[in-house]
Enzyme design. Sequence first.
Site, mmCIF file in Angstrom:
data_model
loop_
_atom_site.group_PDB
_atom_site.id
_atom_site.type_symbol
_atom_site.label_atom_id
_atom_site.label_comp_id
_atom_site.label_asym_id
_atom_site.label_seq_id
_atom_site.Cartn_x
_atom_site.Cartn_y
_atom_site.Cartn_z
ATOM 1 N N ASP A 44 -10.122 7.644 5.527
ATOM 2 C CA ASP A 44 -9.922 8.864 5.929
ATOM 3 C C ASP A 44 -10.800 10.032 5.742
ATOM 4 O OD1 ASP A 44 -7.353 8.060 7.290
ATOM 5 O OD2 ASP A 44 -6.239 8.976 5.736
ATOM 6 N N HIS A 55 -3.572 6.285 14.414
ATOM 7 C CA HIS A 55 -3.077 5.014 15.016
ATOM 8 C C HIS A 55 -1.494 4.708 14.666
ATOM 9 C CE1 HIS A 55 -4.719 4.986 10.951
ATOM 10 N NE2 HIS A 55 -4.494 3.822 10.832
ATOM 11 N N ARG A 56 -1.281 4.798 13.365
ATOM 12 C CA ARG A 56 0.031 4.527 12.664
ATOM 13 C C ARG A 56 1.086 5.429 13.517
ATOM 14 N NH1 ARG A 56 -1.816 4.544 8.268
ATOM 15 N NH2 ARG A 56 -2.275 2.150 8.213
ATOM 16 N N ASN A 58 0.710 -1.197 0.079
ATOM 17 C CA ASN A 58 -0.002 0.045 0.005
ATOM 18 C C ASN A 58 0.862 1.319 -0.170
ATOM 19 O OD1 ASN A 58 -1.597 2.278 0.721
ATOM 20 N ND2 ASN A 58 -2.992 1.003 1.890
ATOM 21 N N PRO A 59 0.760 1.970 -1.219
ATOM 22 C CA PRO A 59 1.865 3.194 -1.201
ATOM 23 C C PRO A 59 1.515 4.109 -0.169
ATOM 24 C CG PRO A 59 0.312 3.182 -3.158
ATOM 25 C CD PRO A 59 0.285 1.627 -2.370
ATOM 26 N N PHE A 116 -5.780 8.598 2.793
ATOM 27 C CA PHE A 116 -6.392 7.395 1.922
ATOM 28 C C PHE A 116 -7.469 6.623 2.630
ATOM 29 C CE2 PHE A 116 -4.275 3.726 4.058
ATOM 30 C CZ PHE A 116 -3.439 4.419 5.096
ATOM 31 N N GLY A 117 -7.786 5.743 1.880
ATOM 32 C CA GLY A 117 -8.760 4.615 2.590
ATOM 33 C C GLY A 117 -10.033 5.241 3.140
ATOM 34 N N ASP A 142 -0.297 -3.785 10.105
ATOM 35 C CA ASP A 142 -1.666 -4.435 9.747
ATOM 36 C C ASP A 142 -2.655 -3.412 10.520
ATOM 37 O OD1 ASP A 142 -3.121 -6.587 8.090
ATOM 38 O OD2 ASP A 142 -4.188 -6.513 10.045
ATOM 39 N N LYS A 158 0.328 4.023 2.797
ATOM 40 C CA LYS A 158 1.044 3.413 4.167
ATOM 41 C C LYS A 158 2.565 3.611 3.933
ATOM 42 C CE LYS A 158 -1.488 -0.696 5.695
ATOM 43 N NZ LYS A 158 -1.135 -2.217 6.109
#
Length: 210
Positions: free
Chosen positions: A169, A194-195, A21-22, A166-167, A81, A24
């Site tokens: 968001d 979270h990341r 996943n670019p 992304f995703g 993950d 991430k």
Amino acid sequence: MLPRDWLNTLQNEGLLIASNNPHKITEIQRILSGFSIPVFGLADKQIELEVAETAADFAGNARLKAAAANQLSGLPALADDSGICVQALNGRPGVHSARYGGPDLDDRQRVERLLSEMSAVPAKKRQAWFHCSVVILARPFSGSELLFEAQAHGQIAFDVRGNNGFGYDPVFIDAKSGHRFSELKAAQKDQRSHRGQALRQLVEFLYESN
Ligand code: ITT
């Protein structure tokens, strides 16, 4: 290994990000910049990685991805993950966030599907959280790993908004700032996400004995 040994290993050998996943990868590289750890993507090492995410939880899937990359490359490998967990859906899509709605949907279609599944859920019952598990393995089969986990809390909006990130968001309203992750600047998202939180735990661990 002691934190000092982990830091030396990562600074000397680098860290391979076990992700396809670019978005991430960009976030991980950004958050880990400035710590003298060379960070590589799979493409930098001409590695193709497709790991079946068969574990029951985020940490288990991160471990599977990190182990595969570590064994293929011999390099220290980091896997993330992550996913979004929605209270009104009993924590779904959770570990299945990337496959929510089926394997053929793109980010935008997954978001639309989530909004439609939640169309009858009132504002005060739309709590959700992003979860991130980060696993680092340095030596294949050594049994020695680092695991850091964090959550970012907020709620699911009723519509799509914002152009960053992304995703999920564009529908995730961060509890602290009141803004969507897609409306935050990169550094602000890293501060809240979270990341960002999980990777800052890693950095604190690496530097705690130095
Ligand atoms: P890799 O497994 O190759 O790293 P992936 O995208 O499949 O890539 P995951 O299996 O961890 O990664 O799935 C994460 C899902 O959760 C995916 O649908 C993302 O869009 C979503 N997600 C994770 N972190 C996010 C974030 O910071 N913002 C928005 N969505 C996020």
